[in-house]
Enzyme design. Sequence first.
Site, PDB file in Angstrom:
ATOM      1  N   GLU A  30      44.828  42.030  51.549  1.00 45.27           N
ATOM      2  CA  GLU A  30      45.081  42.103  52.979  1.00 45.27           C
ATOM      3  C   GLU A  30      44.683  43.451  53.541  1.00 45.27           C
ATOM      4  OE1 GLU A  30      48.903  40.939  54.379  1.00 45.27           O
ATOM      5  OE2 GLU A  30      48.067  38.978  54.800  1.00 45.27           O
TER       6      GLU A  30
ATOM      7  N   LYS B  27      44.031  31.464  57.013  1.00 40.43           N
ATOM      8  CA  LYS B  27      43.134  31.906  55.947  1.00 40.43           C
ATOM      9  C   LYS B  27      43.728  31.465  54.620  1.00 40.43           C
ATOM     10  CE  LYS B  27      45.187  36.530  55.475  1.00 40.43           C
ATOM     11  NZ  LYS B  27      44.978  37.973  55.622  1.00 40.43           N
TER      12      LYS B  27
ATOM     13  N   ASP C  40      45.050  44.496  29.082  1.00 40.89           N
ATOM     14  CA  ASP C  40      45.618  44.350  30.413  1.00 40.89           C
ATOM     15  C   ASP C  40      44.467  44.240  31.413  1.00 40.89           C
ATOM     16  OD1 ASP C  40      47.551  44.372  32.492  1.00 40.89           O
ATOM     17  OD2 ASP C  40      47.237  46.514  32.765  1.00 40.89           O
TER      18      ASP C  40
ATOM     19  N   THR D 206      47.898  39.548  31.486  1.00 37.49           N
ATOM     20  CA  THR D 206      48.140  40.227  32.746  1.00 37.49           C
ATOM     21  C   THR D 206      49.327  39.632  33.471  1.00 37.49           C
ATOM     22  OG1 THR D 206      47.163  40.744  34.911  1.00 37.49           O
ATOM     23  CG2 THR D 206      46.467  38.708  33.865  1.00 37.49           C
ATOM     24  N   GLY D 207      49.947  40.433  34.287  1.00 39.58           N
ATOM     25  CA  GLY D 207      51.030  39.959  35.127  1.00 39.58           C
ATOM     26  C   GLY D 207      50.547  39.409  36.446  1.00 39.58           C
TER      27      GLY D 207
ATOM     28  N   ARG E 142      50.603  35.936  34.556  1.00 36.92           N
ATOM     29  CA  ARG E 142      52.014  35.980  34.920  1.00 36.92           C
ATOM     30  C   ARG E 142      52.899  36.154  33.684  1.00 36.92           C
ATOM     31  NH1 ARG E 142      53.137  37.776  39.768  1.00 36.92           N
ATOM     32  NH2 ARG E 142      52.326  36.529  41.477  1.00 36.92           N
TER      33      ARG E 142
ATOM     34  N   ARG F 165      35.736  37.648  45.513  1.00 35.12           N
ATOM     35  CA  ARG F 165      36.918  36.819  45.772  1.00 35.12           C
ATOM     36  C   ARG F 165      36.888  36.398  47.231  1.00 35.12           C
ATOM     37  NH1 ARG F 165      41.484  40.637  43.089  1.00 35.12           N
ATOM     38  NH2 ARG F 165      42.838  39.150  44.147  1.00 35.12           N
TER      39      ARG F 165
END
Length: 1290
Positions: free
Chosen positions: A553, A617, A450, A732-733, A831, A652
């Site tokens: 965020e 953005k 994961d 991974t989700g 996903r 990122r």
Amino acid sequence: MPRQVNRDSYYDATTSYSPVAREEIAEPIFDYSEPPQNVKIAKKSWKFWQKGEAEIAKERRLRANDQEYNKQFKYANNIIKTSKYNLITFIPRNLFEQFTRLANIYFLILLVLQFIPQISSVSWKSTFFPLVIVLAFTAIKDAYDDVQRHISDRSVNNRKCHIVRNGQLKEETWSKVQVGDMIRMSSNQFVAADLILLSTSEPHGIAYIETKELDGETNLKTKSALEETKSMEDRLDSISRFNGEIICEGPNNKLDKFQGQLNWNQRTTPITNDSILLRGCILKNTRWCYGLVIFTGPETKLMMNSGKSQFKRTGLDKFLNILILGIVVFLLAMCLICSILCGVWEWEIGRFFTGYLPWETFVPRAEKAGVAASITVISILNFFSYIILLNTVVPISLYVSVEVLRFVHSMWINYDRKMYFENGEHSVGAQARTTTLNEELGQVQYIFSDKTGTLTQNIMTFNKATINGVSYGDVRDSRGNIVEINENSPQVLFSSNPYFEDSFKWFDKTLKTATQRNVPEVRQFWLTLALCHTVMPERDQGNLRYQAQSPDEAALTSAARNFGFVFLSRTPNSITILDNGNEVTYELLSILDFNNDRKRMSVILRTPEGAIRLYCKGADMMIMPRLSPRTPSSLRDATISHMDEFAAIGLRTLVLAYRDIEEGYFQDWLRRQKEAALDLNNREQRLDQVYDEMESDLTLIGATAIEDKLQDGVPQTIARLKRANIKIWVLTGDKTETAINIAYSCNLLSDDMRHTVVIDGTNEEEVEVQLKETRLLFSGAYIDNITPVLKGRGKVAMVVNGDSLRFCLEKRLERTFLELTCACDAVICCRVTPLQKAEVVELVKSNMKAVTLAIGDGANDVSMIKTAHIGVGISGQEGMQAVLSSDYSIGQFKYLERLLLVHGRWSYLRMSKFLRYFFYKNFAFTLTHFWFAFFCGYSAQSIFDDRSIASYNLLFTSLPVLAMGAFDQDVDDHYSVKFPRLYLPGQFNHFFNMRLFIFSLLHGIFSSLVVFFIPFGAFSMEMAANGKDVGDLAVLEFTTFTALIIVVSAQMALDTAYWTWLNHAFLWGSIAIYFGLSFILYEALSSSLLSKMGSSMSQGVVIRCMQTPHFWFSILLVCIILLLPVILSRFFWFDVRPSFADRLRCKARLRARMARKTSIPSPVILRSNRMRRSQKEVIRSSYAFSHSEGFGDLIVRGQLFNDMPSTHLSPIREHSNGSFDERSTERSFSSTTSSVADHSLPPPPPSAFQSPASSIADRPLPPVPFRPSHSQRSQRSDMSESRQQVETAV
């Protein structure tokens, strides 16, 4: 065409997991034409889905607050059970499981035969008591494991919740929750069962939840209460009177879909997934809510995705079963030979000496039945007698010893201090939750991991920024050289800001200075971060806190806050911030929300001056083509160069831009936007077109770089595991972009990979085409379908999203998918649902001859943990579900390295050496009886007495081999970690396989020949001086057994590579015990006592043997013949072809002799503050934004707010009456500004960025399509010159 990762675009639109839109339906329509998604795998481990599909086909009906009505359907209770036994079923079920082992069945049959006196030559006690000990030891171990499962189940089932009963709230345990109950939950409370949300404390019936145990995501999601019930609020009388009837789909594993209806007050209301709270969710930022229970216990969607617990057996256990079958066949062959030869001997010799050697009374008399019939009966009985006599070829002590060794190996893991995770109150050590899989830890070839909580901490930090072509975040010395940031680096202080956060860390003073000087570009940068978001503020004990939909965020808004641009409050029509001490309100005109296609978000605001401005953005591949043609190419190139540097160290990025809008144009655009929103047919397409029109002609501000913090040691761990030939797949989700950037950060993906292909087809045909083209793409790097043979042209990797994975796992494509992925150095599946994780693991597990390991920390990882050969749970932030379902638990991912490379390799090495030696010594012991049969008329007489047979494996040879199996090691733990190449032999079973077993068999056969015939030849024809025979049966027995004990002990000494005091004590002590017991038994005991024991002829045999030279000559000759070739062979191979471990061991010994204890540090891979750029161009985008669509619409509609007057948040200083002082805040900012006024920060020269307007074509950029081919990669020029100009200007 499968896409390769390109720095301008490496993903297609991924599926949005937004709630299912509500539809006005009169009757529920359930789609039962297909089983739950991806349940097509026809594997034994997934048979439980047959039951699941049958339940889905049933429509569920229930009535709120009416248990009598609901009881008739006999729905499952809410008790979770992972244990296997109870007091009644433990003994029969455990015995049944134990007798599934072929060896236990074999010994049970043998025990039955020993109770037959006509054929038994050995007492039944020699088998009965060891068998009972084996079964009891295993039962105790299984009982201990199951008690731990009972304890964990009890802790979950006894969690408290509040249930509405008879108009009152009653505190009950989770186990007492039933379908149809009304539950009241509070903030930060786990959801006890699958519920329909009825009412909440928030306006408009909104509730916030965290679903990290379901999908691994920590960003908040919203759920909406039913329109018809949200008005009940917190009134117990209304809640108690609610008697609505629910008709919905049956239990299933679909986490993102739900269909049902509510019948109440003669009205029918549809129920969608938007109103469902699933077990495992955590209620957040919602004071209270009420829910109606629809699914409980094993029928909840979380448990339906958890899979079924499987009885895991190692490959070694399965191989032992095969070997035992072969040994049994070998045993039957020897018994058949002895039986036939017995018949021949009786026919040729024995029948003529019946007067001297009479046949047994139960044998038919030859006068009546005939000689042939009598001899046939004797031969048949003799066959079973030899089965009993030669049964030690498969000794029952083998399984006792294996279980003991596994238990010891588990204790080494449990008490390894180097695997203890220090984390304050949450400190935790490694734990082996099972004792049956230790050796498979040394054979792992595939790791399925994961991401969130396993590789990362899921904590975002603002790390770097580029503004107007200037890079911020690096610390430089007086010479301008970059200084590495560490724990001792001085931090920038923000204490003058009353809203600063202690957790925020920043080291570059130049950005704070530029902010205080109010540089226009820097100001626009912070305004974008403070205004362009969907964050919701709240007060927690007087402190301002942000509740963000994504951690990205939250990190960006927090950075703006600490630099003085504080987001204070919002309404559906306004946003209020604190701008350098001054409270400013912006009118919110529109939110252009984020989605996976747009990869950007924008807000349109009216400034206090009355101007209209758009702040945007998003991803660089989306923002850069939308920049104004007037944007200087030097600014564009400098920003791209900085983002490349940020991406190279795993950060990122998001690009920031703005646009000034004229009033007339905005009003016209707003009219067209409303028309598009009302279009029922092409709403999404028309809105995208309108948004694209507005988000054009942008002015570039800069870019942010945030770090998704990895867990400590993850890059180093992955690097070493890859060097150990272990392939790591990330399941991974999270979104594709997020997973790819984390993969680069942790060294799973690297820029030197030749191909990184993304499979993102939306239908089966498209996915098939992409897989076929990927095969052609890989053909230049690999040959052979499954086994990768690197030809020196670079590594390859594959990224697959969840929708495409569903088609890849179909029967028609799964073989192609398996071939391609197994040829990759890294595979990332994004996903994916919990069940898809298990299906991927099952696909590799069932088709590849390799050991798989799954590691995770959340409930969404339980299914793959249970499916893999080995499941590892991390005691992380996502609860204990993964740990409770795992075979091993560790504190962090970095400890997986030591678990595999040290404990796993040692366990496999020790168990392999133990089994080779164990089979060797027992073949040498048992076959001695076989050779003696040729000289005793095939009468099944034993050459050794019963005490020697019983003690051989119990006292004389068991402890030394156990000591070797528990302590032996070829190299120490330091070398095991430093040289991962040592792990490779275990992956290919080089230490114990059929070839080595046959060698042990032949070695044992040859040893038995030498051990028997050398003493037999030495004593058979010799006479003493008095004319008596030197040897008799007792002398032959003692000499042969003594030679056997000495030889197998010496062989043990040669096989032991690591000596401890216990090894010496057990080895030499066993020999001493043998001679001591022999003297006591045969010399000290009286003849009458020996006669009662059946060993009267052995009295005095020890002294008699030791007085003859034949005894010593036999022992010496046996040792020379059997041990000298072994020694010479070891020296030869060590000198000519030493193994890698031999070379390392020799190196360690030379260092020890030279007394130079130098520690050679392992190569460390760090995520440094700044890394040297490679000459190869970075060909990936660093964009990743774990945001999802929907919050913008909720904000504009006002569904996230309480009463409007109370939404305004004033500055933080609070008087005793609850009011806040604005002036103190202003003074603090004024003092800050004045204190730094003397610092000089010259603005960049006009020549740096104010070049003549250039067309966007000055630098070739790919168009906006999301599916660029390999040939469409942009070729970026070297930006070192532009960057040098910028830094010189600053």
